[in-house]
Motif scaffolding. Structure first.
Motif, short mmCIF file in Angstrom:
data_model
loop_
_atom_site.label_atom_id
_atom_site.label_comp_id
_atom_site.label_asym_id
_atom_site.label_seq_id
_atom_site.Cartn_x
_atom_site.Cartn_y
_atom_site.Cartn_z
N HIS A 32 -6.32 4.02 5.86
CA HIS A 32 -5.64 2.96 5.11
C HIS A 32 -6.66 2.03 4.46
O HIS A 32 -6.53 1.68 3.28
N CYS A 37 0.56 4.41 5.35
CA CYS A 37 1.65 3.45 5.14
C CYS A 37 2.98 4.14 4.82
O CYS A 37 4.04 3.58 5.07
N CYS A 85 0.83 -1.21 0.00
CA CYS A 85 0.00 0.00 0.00
C CYS A 85 0.87 1.26 0.00
O CYS A 85 1.90 1.31 0.67
N CYS A 107 -0.65 4.37 0.67
CA CYS A 107 -1.45 5.45 1.26
C CYS A 107 -0.58 6.29 2.21
O CYS A 107 0.52 5.89 2.58
ZN LIG Z 1 -2.00 2.00 3.51
#
Ligand SMILES: [Zn+2]
Length: 122
Positions: A103, A77, A72, A74
């Motif tokens: 997330h 993260c 991920c 995002c």
């Molecule tokens: Zn994430």
């Protein structure tokens, strides 16, 4: 319903259920699942078997300084570790649930975006 009209599926938010909905011809989805489970510290993670759920409260994450989900990108993260988010959730800090929800929403939106792109390529 007329063939050209979009089909909306309400209350379906788990990745495998969205896949089933797409196979049945649904075009749009909305569901509280990503934030409902995120508030209690459950997050989606990418695995070899697909997107799965795990609880960030598990003891194995208490000293895990890797990003929330290796699959991920995002903002959560990119900035926070499993250990930090786990600490927040286990301490009852509302920020922990917010980060998990952000997330999870990113994961589901990105998942459906990839499905759409796959359909357009076929
Ligand atoms: Zn994430």
């Amino acid at each position: 319903m007329p063939e050209e009209k979009p089909r909306h599926l309400l209350g379906i938010g788990e990745p495998e259920d969205i896949m089933d909905g797409v196979r049945l011809g649904c075009d749009t989805f909305d569901c509280v699942a990503p934030t409902r489970i995120g508030r209690t510290g459950t997050i989606y993670i990418h695995t070899q078997e697909g997107i799965r759920k795990t609880s960030i409260k598990k003891s194995e994450y208490a000293r895990d300084f890797s990003k929330l989900d290796e699959g991920c990108d995002c903002m959560v993260c990119q900035r926070y570790t499993k250990a930090y988010v786990s600490h927040l959730v286990r301490s009852g800090e509302i920020l922990g649930g917010h980060l998990c929800s952000i997330h999870n929403l990113y994961t589901i939106v990105n998942f459906t975006k990839q499905l759409r792109e796959s359909i357009l390529r076929s």
